[in-house]
Motif scaffolding. Structure first.
Motif, PDB file in Angstrom:
ATOM      1  N   HIS A  28       0.836  -1.205   0.000  1.00 38.35           N
ATOM      2  CA  HIS A  28       0.000   0.000   0.000  1.00 38.35           C
ATOM      3  C   HIS A  28       0.874   1.259   0.000  1.00 38.35           C
ATOM      4  O   HIS A  28       0.576   2.225  -0.717  1.00 38.35           O
ATOM      5  CB  HIS A  28      -0.900   0.007   1.243  1.00 38.35           C
ATOM      6  N   ARG A  29       1.931   1.249   0.778  1.00 36.01           N
ATOM      7  CA  ARG A  29       2.814   2.413   0.847  1.00 36.01           C
ATOM      8  C   ARG A  29       3.468   2.675  -0.503  1.00 36.01           C
ATOM      9  O   ARG A  29       3.592   3.835  -0.935  1.00 36.01           O
ATOM     10  CB  ARG A  29       3.886   2.195   1.918  1.00 36.01           C
ATOM     11  N   LEU A  30       3.902   1.621  -1.189  1.00 38.81           N
ATOM     12  CA  LEU A  30       4.573   1.794  -2.475  1.00 38.81           C
ATOM     13  C   LEU A  30       3.601   2.275  -3.549  1.00 38.81           C
ATOM     14  O   LEU A  30       3.996   3.024  -4.447  1.00 38.81           O
ATOM     15  CB  LEU A  30       5.238   0.479  -2.896  1.00 38.81           C
ATOM     16  N   PHE A  31       2.358   1.842  -3.474  1.00 42.84           N
ATOM     17  CA  PHE A  31       1.357   2.321  -4.423  1.00 42.84           C
ATOM     18  C   PHE A  31       1.214   3.844  -4.337  1.00 42.84           C
ATOM     19  O   PHE A  31       1.036   4.523  -5.356  1.00 42.84           O
ATOM     20  CB  PHE A  31      -0.006   1.667  -4.158  1.00 42.84           C
ATOM     21  N   ASN A  32       1.298   4.377  -3.138  1.00 46.68           N
ATOM     22  CA  ASN A  32       1.041   5.804  -2.934  1.00 46.68           C
ATOM     23  C   ASN A  32       2.294   6.670  -2.881  1.00 46.68           C
ATOM     24  O   ASN A  32       2.187   7.895  -2.809  1.00 46.68           O
ATOM     25  CB  ASN A  32       0.248   6.006  -1.638  1.00 46.68           C
ATOM     26  N   SER A  33       3.459   6.064  -2.919  1.00 46.17           N
ATOM     27  CA  SER A  33       4.690   6.837  -2.803  1.00 46.17           C
ATOM     28  C   SER A  33       4.809   7.871  -3.923  1.00 46.17           C
ATOM     29  O   SER A  33       4.659   7.550  -5.103  1.00 46.17           O
ATOM     30  CB  SER A  33       5.909   5.906  -2.849  1.00 46.17           C
ATOM     31  N   GLY A  34       5.069   9.105  -3.528  1.00 49.38           N
ATOM     32  CA  GLY A  34       5.285  10.165  -4.500  1.00 49.38           C
ATOM     33  C   GLY A  34       4.041  10.789  -5.075  1.00 49.38           C
ATOM     34  O   GLY A  34       4.124  11.744  -5.848  1.00 49.38           O
ATOM     35  N   HIS A  35       2.844  10.289  -4.726  1.00 49.11           N
ATOM     36  CA  HIS A  35       1.603  10.841  -5.275  1.00 49.11           C
ATOM     37  C   HIS A  35       1.050  11.931  -4.367  1.00 49.11           C
ATOM     38  O   HIS A  35       0.948  11.754  -3.151  1.00 49.11           O
ATOM     39  CB  HIS A  35       0.555   9.733  -5.439  1.00 49.11           C
ATOM     40  N   LYS A  36       0.671  13.054  -4.956  1.00 46.74           N
ATOM     41  CA  LYS A  36       0.101  14.152  -4.175  1.00 46.74           C
ATOM     42  C   LYS A  36      -1.298  13.803  -3.685  1.00 46.74           C
ATOM     43  O   LYS A  36      -1.731  14.257  -2.629  1.00 46.74           O
ATOM     44  CB  LYS A  36       0.072  15.426  -5.018  1.00 46.74           C
ATOM     45  N   LYS A  37      -2.023  13.016  -4.471  1.00 49.96           N
ATOM     46  CA  LYS A  37      -3.361  12.582  -4.073  1.00 49.96           C
ATOM     47  C   LYS A  37      -3.351  11.063  -3.902  1.00 49.96           C
ATOM     48  O   LYS A  37      -3.612  10.323  -4.848  1.00 49.96           O
ATOM     49  CB  LYS A  37      -4.392  12.986  -5.126  1.00 49.96           C
ATOM     50  N   PRO A  38      -2.998  10.583  -2.717  1.00 50.09           N
ATOM     51  CA  PRO A  38      -2.897   9.136  -2.504  1.00 50.09           C
ATOM     52  C   PRO A  38      -4.241   8.441  -2.642  1.00 50.09           C
ATOM     53  O   PRO A  38      -5.292   9.010  -2.349  1.00 50.09           O
ATOM     54  CB  PRO A  38      -2.363   9.014  -1.068  1.00 50.09           C
ATOM     55  N   ARG A  39      -4.180   7.202  -3.110  1.00 47.88           N
ATOM     56  CA  ARG A  39      -5.396   6.394  -3.196  1.00 47.88           C
ATOM     57  C   ARG A  39      -5.817   5.946  -1.806  1.00 47.88           C
ATOM     58  O   ARG A  39      -4.998   5.816  -0.904  1.00 47.88           O
ATOM     59  CB  ARG A  39      -5.140   5.144  -4.041  1.00 47.88           C
ATOM     60  N   SER A  40      -7.076   5.658  -1.666  1.00 45.18           N
ATOM     61  CA  SER A  40      -7.578   5.136  -0.395  1.00 45.18           C
ATOM     62  C   SER A  40      -7.149   3.677  -0.243  1.00 45.18           C
ATOM     63  O   SER A  40      -6.807   3.001  -1.220  1.00 45.18           O
ATOM     64  CB  SER A  40      -9.101   5.228  -0.347  1.00 45.18           C
ATOM     65  N   LYS A  41      -7.173   3.195   1.003  1.00 46.61           N
ATOM     66  CA  LYS A  41      -6.848   1.788   1.248  1.00 46.61           C
ATOM     67  C   LYS A  41      -7.805   0.876   0.487  1.00 46.61           C
ATOM     68  O   LYS A  41      -7.402  -0.171  -0.033  1.00 46.61           O
ATOM     69  CB  LYS A  41      -6.918   1.492   2.749  1.00 46.61           C
ATOM     70  N   TYR A  42      -9.058   1.296   0.412  1.00 43.72           N
ATOM     71  CA  TYR A  42     -10.056   0.483  -0.291  1.00 43.72           C
ATOM     72  C   TYR A  42      -9.705   0.377  -1.772  1.00 43.72           C
ATOM     73  O   TYR A  42      -9.768  -0.717  -2.354  1.00 43.72           O
ATOM     74  CB  TYR A  42     -11.440   1.109  -0.120  1.00 43.72           C
ATOM     75  N   ILE A 101      -6.769   0.674  -3.219  1.00 42.13           N
ATOM     76  CA  ILE A 101      -5.579  -0.162  -3.425  1.00 42.13           C
ATOM     77  C   ILE A 101      -5.926  -1.638  -3.223  1.00 42.13           C
ATOM     78  O   ILE A 101      -5.467  -2.505  -3.980  1.00 42.13           O
ATOM     79  CB  ILE A 101      -4.458   0.277  -2.476  1.00 42.13           C
ATOM     80  N   SER A 102      -6.745  -1.922  -2.227  1.00 38.55           N
ATOM     81  CA  SER A 102      -7.158  -3.311  -1.984  1.00 38.55           C
ATOM     82  C   SER A 102      -7.932  -3.864  -3.181  1.00 38.55           C
ATOM     83  O   SER A 102      -7.749  -5.033  -3.563  1.00 38.55           O
ATOM     84  CB  SER A 102      -8.022  -3.398  -0.719  1.00 38.55           C
ATOM     85  N   MET A 103      -8.780  -3.044  -3.788  1.00 41.93           N
ATOM     86  CA  MET A 103      -9.520  -3.465  -4.984  1.00 41.93           C
ATOM     87  C   MET A 103      -8.559  -3.757  -6.125  1.00 41.93           C
ATOM     88  O   MET A 103      -8.723  -4.738  -6.864  1.00 41.93           O
ATOM     89  CB  MET A 103     -10.515  -2.383  -5.384  1.00 41.93           C
ATOM     90  N   ARG A 104      -7.545  -2.917  -6.271  1.00 39.96           N
ATOM     91  CA  ARG A 104      -6.572  -3.142  -7.346  1.00 39.96           C
ATOM     92  C   ARG A 104      -5.770  -4.410  -7.084  1.00 39.96           C
ATOM     93  O   ARG A 104      -5.501  -5.188  -8.007  1.00 39.96           O
ATOM     94  CB  ARG A 104      -5.625  -1.931  -7.425  1.00 39.96           C
ATOM     95  N   LEU A 105      -5.392  -4.638  -5.849  1.00 40.75           N
ATOM     96  CA  LEU A 105      -4.678  -5.879  -5.530  1.00 40.75           C
ATOM     97  C   LEU A 105      -5.553  -7.087  -5.798  1.00 40.75           C
ATOM     98  O   LEU A 105      -5.068  -8.143  -6.240  1.00 40.75           O
ATOM     99  CB  LEU A 105      -4.222  -5.853  -4.062  1.00 40.75           C
ATOM    100  N   GLY A 106      -6.852  -6.940  -5.538  1.00 48.72           N
ATOM    101  CA  GLY A 106      -7.786  -8.024  -5.845  1.00 48.72           C
ATOM    102  C   GLY A 106      -7.795  -8.358  -7.331  1.00 48.72           C
ATOM    103  O   GLY A 106      -7.864  -9.537  -7.721  1.00 48.72           O
ATOM    104  N   LYS A 107      -7.705  -7.336  -8.185  1.00 47.71           N
ATOM    105  CA  LYS A 107      -7.657  -7.574  -9.631  1.00 47.71           C
ATOM    106  C   LYS A 107      -6.356  -8.258 -10.039  1.00 47.71           C
ATOM    107  O   LYS A 107      -6.347  -9.102 -10.945  1.00 47.71           O
ATOM    108  CB  LYS A 107      -7.816  -6.251 -10.372  1.00 47.71           C
ATOM    109  N   LEU A 108      -5.268  -7.886  -9.353  1.00 47.22           N
ATOM    110  CA  LEU A 108      -3.996  -8.543  -9.643  1.00 47.22           C
ATOM    111  C   LEU A 108      -4.025 -10.014  -9.230  1.00 47.22           C
ATOM    112  O   LEU A 108      -3.391 -10.866  -9.866  1.00 47.22           O
ATOM    113  CB  LEU A 108      -2.859  -7.815  -8.921  1.00 47.22           C
TER     114      LEU A 108
END
Length: 444
Positions: free
Chosen positions: A41-55, A57-64
Motif C-alpha cells: 500500500h505504501r509503495l502504491f502511494n509513494s510520491g503521489h500528491k493525491k494518494p489512493r484510499s486503502k479500499y 488499493i485493496s480493490m486493485r490488488l484483488g484484480k492482480l
C-alpha cells in the motif's frame, strides 16, 4: 510516457494492464518472495500528491490476484472474542512469473524453480517484515527524491544471492555469514543485519569475525550495518538505546580491522536515513575531510557568537603530543577565547552509528581525563567536542559513553543556522551527562 505492461485474458485468468509502478512492485515482491500488504500500500502511494484510499488499493490488488499476477496470503482469522484483525501479504502467482519472463527480468528456469516452492511460502516473520519495511522506506525516499536504485548505480540482493559475498564465504574456511539484505553500489557493498536483541554476545562476535574475514576477499569496501530493534517507530519503548550502546562496546578495536571495513550500529528507525545517505554520497572519510568539518564548526561558531568567542591553536606542546598520536588522533586541538576565559578543547569528527567514531571518542575521553588529572591544578581543564555534520545525526546519536571529561555534542548544520541568524546567540550544543542522558546548553 510510462510503459504499460499487458497480460491477456485466458480461460482461467482475467486480462490486466499494469503501470510502471505496479511492475516495479511486482519485481520487489519477487525479490522478497513474500511482501506485507501494508508495505505494498505504501509503495502504491509513494510520491503521489493525491494518494489512493486503502479500499482502492485493496480493490486493485484483488484484480492482480484474479489475473494470476499475485497470490494473497493471510494469517488465521482471530478466535472468537479476540480483537485482532487478520494480517495480509502477497507472493507472485504463476502469471507474475510469466510477466517477469516476458520482460526478461528472470529466466524460465528460475521461474519454474520459484513456482514450485511458491505454495510453501508463509506469512513473513516479524524479523523479515522489519527488513522489508526498511527496504520499503528506502524506496519511498528514492521516489520522493525522483531517484531510483538504477540512477544511483545500486543493486540489491537477498543475503544468499550475492555472488561476490557467496564466493568470499567459500574462501574463508569458516561457516558462511548470510546478511539479511545487501546493497551493492559502485563504491562499496553494504550488508544489513537486523539485530533483535535476542542473540547473545558470543553469537554477535562470531558474526562480526566472519564479516571481517569476508572483507579480505572482496574487491570493494565492506560496510556492515547492525539495525537494532523489530520496530521502525522512533517512539518505540523497547530498550534499543542500551542495545545499541552494548553492541558498540562489544566489537574489537578498529585498529585490528582489515582495510576497507566499517561497522555501524543504529536503531531501526534511523537505518533508512543512514542507508539513503550511504547510497547517495558515501565516501571514505579522510583525515582532511574530518579536519575540514571540525574547522568549519569553529569558524561558524565565531560568527554565530558575534565575535564574543574566538579561538587560537593550542600552545601546549605536551597536550598536542598526548592527543595527536596513532589512529585515535583528534582532528583539531584549539583554545577557545571567551571573554576572560581560555578553554582548551579537542574536536573529533563523528559519524552517526560509527563504531570507529565511538572508539575514537572513548579513547580520547580517557586521554583527556588523564591530562586533566595530571595538570588540572595548573592548567584549564580540557573538554571534548564531538562534531557532526547534521543536526539529525547529532541529536539521534546513541553514544553510551560514560563521560570521563566534559564532553559536548555539536553539529555544523545548527551552527551555520545560528551564524546566519540576526539574533545574538552562542552556538548551541548538548553536554553528555551519563551514558544515556544529555543536557542542551550554550557554549560552555
Amino acid at each position: 510516457m510510462e510503459n504499460v505492461y499487458v497480460m491477456k485474458s485466458t480461460s482461467r485468468y482475467t486480462g490486466i494492464h499494469l503501470t510502471e509502478r505496479e511492475f516495479e512492485i511486482i519485481k520487489y515482491i519477487h525479490d522478497f518472495s513474500v511482501f506485507p500488504a501494508g508495505n505494498i500500500h505504501r509503495l502504491f502511494n509513494s510520491g503521489h500528491k493525491k494518494p489512493r484510499s486503502k479500499y482502492a488499493i485493496s480493490m486493485r490488488l484483488g484484480k492482480l490476484v484474479k489475473s494470476g499476477i499475485l497470490v494473497q496470503l493471510k494469517t488465521d482469522f482471530p478466535k472468537q472474542g479476540e480483537n485482532r484483525p487478520p494480517q495480509y501479504a502477497y507472493r507472485l502467482g504463476s502469471r507474475g512469473f510469466d510477466l517477469l519472463i516476458q520482460e526478461k527480468v528472470i529466466t524460465q528456469k528460475h521461474a519454474e524453480r520459484r513456482k514450485k516452492y511458491g505454495p510453501q511460502l508463509k506469512m513473513p516473520t516479524p524479523h523479515n517484515k522489519t527488513v522489508n519495511t526498511i527496504f520499503t522506506e528506502l524506496v519511498e525516499r528514492l521516489i520522493g527524491s525522483e531517484e531510483s536504485f538504477k540512477s544511483l548505480q545500486c543493486q540489491y540482493y537477498r543475503g544468499d544471492q550475492h555472488e561476490e559475498i557467496s564466493y568470499a564465504n567459500s574462501q574463508t574456511g569458516y561457516s558462511p555469514v548470510i546478511p539479511d539484505w545487501i546493497f551493492d553500489t559502485k563504491d562499496q557493498i553494504i550488508c544489513l543485519e537486523l539485530d533483535t536483541g535476542r542473540q547473545i554476545n558470543s553469537i554477535i562476535k562470531t558474526k562480526f569475525d566472519r564479516y571481517q574475514r569476508l572483507a579480505r576477499y572482496l574487491k570493494k569496501p565492506l560496510v556492515v550495518v547492525f539495525s537494532v530493534g523489530l520496530s521502525t517507530l522512533a517512539n518505540d519503548d523497547s530498550p534499543k538505546e542500551k542495545r545499541v550502546g552494548s553492541l558498540k562496546q562489544l566489537f574489537s578495536e578498529h585498529t585490528d580491522w582489515p582495510e576497507k571495513f566499517e561497522v555501524f550500529v543504529l536503531p531501526s528507525h534511523r537505518t533508512t536515513d543512514f542507508l539513503y545517505k550511504m547510497l547517495k554520497n558515501r565516501a571514505t572519510v579522510t583525515n582532511l575531510h574530518a579536519k575540514g568539518v571540525t574547522n568549519s564548526w569553529l569558524n561558524f561558531s565565531r560568527l554565530a557568537s558575534k565575535q564574543k568567542v574566538s579561538y587560537r591553536m593550542a600552545q601546549n606542546e605536551n597536550l598536542n603530543r598526548l592527543l595527536f598520536q596513532d589512529t585515535y588522533t583528534l582532528d583539531f586541538i584549539t583554545e577557545l577565547l571567551l571573554e576572560d576565559k581560555i578553554i582548551p578543547i579537542g574536536l573529533l569528527y563523528m559519524e552517526e552509528g560509527s563504531v570507529r567514531s565511538y572508539q575514537k571518542a572513548r579513547t580520547n575521553m580517557k586521554r583527556i581525563q588523564t591530562w586533566n588529572t595530571q595538570f588540572g591544578s595548573h592548567k584549564p581543564s580540557v573538554s571534548l567536542f564531538l562534531v557532526y555534520n547534521q543536526t539529525s545525526n547529532a541529536s539521534n546519536e546513541i553514544l553510551a559513553l560514560q563521560p570521563a571529561c566534559r564532553t559536548f555534542i555539536v553539529n555544523v548544520e545548527e551552527v551555520i543556522a545560528a551564524a546566519k541568524s540576526k539574533e545574538q546567540m552562542f552556538p548551541p550544543m548538548v553536554e553528555i551527562l551519563t551514558q544515556y542522558t544529555k543536557k542542551p546548553c550554550k557554549l560552555l
